[in-house]
Design a protein around this motif. Structure first.
Motif, short mmCIF file in Angstrom:
data_model
loop_
_atom_site.label_atom_id
_atom_site.label_comp_id
_atom_site.label_asym_id
_atom_site.label_seq_id
_atom_site.Cartn_x
_atom_site.Cartn_y
_atom_site.Cartn_z
N THR A 25 8.83 72.44 20.34
CA THR A 25 9.14 73.55 20.84
C THR A 25 10.04 73.15 22.04
O THR A 25 10.99 73.67 22.50
CB THR A 25 8.22 74.78 21.21
N ASP A 26 9.51 72.30 22.83
CA ASP A 26 9.93 71.76 24.20
C ASP A 26 9.50 70.35 24.47
O ASP A 26 8.27 70.24 24.62
CB ASP A 26 9.69 72.74 25.39
N HIS A 27 10.42 69.46 24.63
CA HIS A 27 9.93 68.28 25.11
C HIS A 27 11.19 67.66 26.02
O HIS A 27 12.31 67.89 25.95
CB HIS A 27 9.65 67.32 23.97
N ARG A 28 10.67 66.55 26.65
CA ARG A 28 11.82 65.79 27.49
C ARG A 28 13.00 65.15 26.54
O ARG A 28 12.59 64.61 25.40
CB ARG A 28 11.33 64.85 28.21
N SER A 29 14.07 65.35 27.05
CA SER A 29 15.29 65.12 26.07
C SER A 29 15.65 63.68 26.65
O SER A 29 16.12 63.37 27.81
CB SER A 29 16.29 66.02 26.36
N TYR A 30 15.73 62.66 25.74
CA TYR A 30 16.08 61.28 25.87
C TYR A 30 16.99 60.77 25.02
O TYR A 30 16.63 61.21 23.81
CB TYR A 30 14.88 60.11 26.05
N GLN B 149 9.14 48.18 31.91
CA GLN B 149 8.78 48.13 33.30
C GLN B 149 9.55 48.89 34.00
O GLN B 149 9.61 48.82 35.17
CB GLN B 149 9.07 46.53 33.68
N THR B 150 10.39 49.85 33.31
CA THR B 150 11.19 50.77 34.20
C THR B 150 10.67 52.21 33.57
O THR B 150 10.60 52.61 32.46
CB THR B 150 12.40 50.47 33.83
N GLN B 151 11.00 53.13 34.70
CA GLN B 151 10.83 54.64 34.23
C GLN B 151 11.63 55.16 33.36
O GLN B 151 12.81 54.68 33.46
CB GLN B 151 10.60 55.21 35.51
N LEU B 152 11.44 56.15 32.53
CA LEU B 152 12.41 56.41 31.55
C LEU B 152 13.64 56.96 32.28
O LEU B 152 14.49 56.93 31.63
CB LEU B 152 11.72 57.38 30.52
N ASP B 153 13.41 57.76 33.24
CA ASP B 153 14.70 58.38 33.57
C ASP B 153 15.63 57.35 34.24
O ASP B 153 16.95 57.89 34.16
CB ASP B 153 14.25 59.39 35.06
N ARG B 154 15.01 56.20 34.75
CA ARG B 154 15.88 55.23 35.04
C ARG B 154 16.83 54.42 33.87
O ARG B 154 17.68 53.79 33.97
CB ARG B 154 15.35 54.29 36.07
N VAL B 155 16.05 54.47 32.57
CA VAL B 155 16.37 53.75 31.71
C VAL B 155 17.70 54.23 31.14
O VAL B 155 18.47 53.58 30.51
CB VAL B 155 15.38 53.36 30.54
N VAL B 156 17.89 55.82 31.10
CA VAL B 156 18.80 56.40 30.52
C VAL B 156 20.52 55.75 30.83
O VAL B 156 21.02 55.30 29.92
CB VAL B 156 18.97 57.89 30.88
N ASP B 157 20.62 55.70 31.95
CA ASP B 157 22.01 54.95 32.47
C ASP B 157 22.27 53.82 32.02
O ASP B 157 23.09 53.42 31.22
CB ASP B 157 22.24 55.23 33.71
N ALA B 158 21.19 53.08 32.26
CA ALA B 158 21.23 51.48 31.49
C ALA B 158 21.26 51.12 30.07
O ALA B 158 22.19 50.41 29.86
CB ALA B 158 19.96 50.72 32.16
N TRP B 159 20.55 52.13 29.54
CA TRP B 159 20.81 52.04 27.97
C TRP B 159 21.93 52.42 27.40
O TRP B 159 22.62 51.73 26.78
CB TRP B 159 19.52 52.86 27.23
#
Length: 312
Positions: A33-38, A58-68
């Motif tokens: 129904t609703d979850h964080r979008s990665y 070793q990195t918070q998911l929100d910070r991984v997005v741009d690096a990924w």
């Protein structure tokens, strides 16, 4: 998810609720129904998923997005990474503050293994994936689950916290693994492992957000009923004496002992200073019961002469 999707044995001895199917369905429905979008949740490419898993160690998911995204722009396929200069990969890792540089070296070597040993096709099982350089059991299982829907139950720190709190699973690795394996629906490791990790990351955090995030396991949860939210990684019990959370737990615990109770019978069992017309009286208790009814945990019939019972 239906009964037909579950394993052959849907009863659960030990700390798990008897109706495992209902527990599974509640969590998957909540997640879908609703979850964080990665972005790595939108792909089944094992290479893209492996990169996300290694980066997030070793990195918070929100910070991984741009690096990924930057990494995949530069090396979009496993073949591209395998052919890359290792120094460039390590430099990228360092420039994006992604933790130990040896993770970049291992990722590069794993790409070369896929190219050289598997003809460019990723292995599909946790056991085979564990043969790749730097890929431990957790990462191998994650890639198998999210890329191939072929994994085992994830048991990380968040999952242990959820199982400990929700079902009073003992703080023992073998017990956590047993409970997690029992809950995992057959052939659905992709959605299940995503869902239970999301529960631990969003609702059942070290400081829980049960009601705020609409935790789907509240009706079964031992911690929610008792107000004790300690866990293996939360060794000190949060302050809750006199809190609404504690009172909710007392209501649930009391109603477990009785078929039903009137307000003036229930009230003194919840607070010793309960007085029908006082600050902690019928109006206060009625509001508390209303909250629990909204959450599907209790039923209340009537007004001043109301009777309260657990919802069955």
């Amino acid at each position: 998810m239906t009964d037909g999707d579950a394993g052959s044995d849907d009863t659960a001895p030990g700390p798990l609720p008897d109706d495992v199917v209902a527990v599974r369905d509640a969590l998957v429905s909540w997640y879908e129904t609703d979850h964080r979008s990665y972005p790595w949740r939108e792909t089944e490419d094992p290479y893209e998923i492996l990169v996300s898993e290694v980066m997030s160690q070793q990195t918070q998911l929100d910070r991984v997005v741009d690096a990924w995204r930057d990494f995949l722009d530069r090396w979009p396929t496993v073949a591209d990474l395998a052919a890359a200069d290792r120094a460039a990969v390590v430099a990228f890792w360092s420039d994006h503050s992604l933790g130990y540089n040896n993770r970049a070296k291992y990722l590069h070597e794993a790409a070369q293994q896929v190219r050289d040993d598997y003809d460019g096709d990723f292995p599909t099982t946790p056991e085979e994936l564990s043969e790749l350089m730097g890929v431990g059991p957790y990462t191998a299982n994650a890639v198998a689950s999210f890329a191939f829907n072929n994994g085992d139950a994830v048991v990380d720190t968040n999952v242990k916290r959820v199982l400990y709190r929700a079902f009073d699973v003992p703080d023992d690795d073998s017990e956590f693994e047993r409970a997690a394996a029992k809950l995992l629906p057959d052939g659905e490791s992709r959605v299940w492992n995503n869902a239970i990790m999301e529960l631990g990351g969003v609702a059942c955090r070290k400081k829980p957000r049960c009601d705020e995030e609409g935790c789907p396991w509240r009706e079964w949860c031992h911690a929610y009923a008792t107000g004790d939210f300690t866990a293996p990684d939360v060794p000190t019990q949060p302050e809750f004496d006199g809190s609404r959370r504690q009172m909710r737990g007392r209501v649930i615990s009391t109603l477990k002992e009785y078929d039903e109770l009137g307000l003036d019978e229930l009230g003194p069992r919840v607070r010793v200073d309960y007085a029908p017309d006082g600050e902690y009286g019928r109006e206060w208790l009625s509001e508390l019961l209303s909250d629990l009814a909204d959450d599907g945990l209790v039923e209340v019939d009537g007004d001043d002469e109301a009777l309260a019972r657990l919802r069955r």
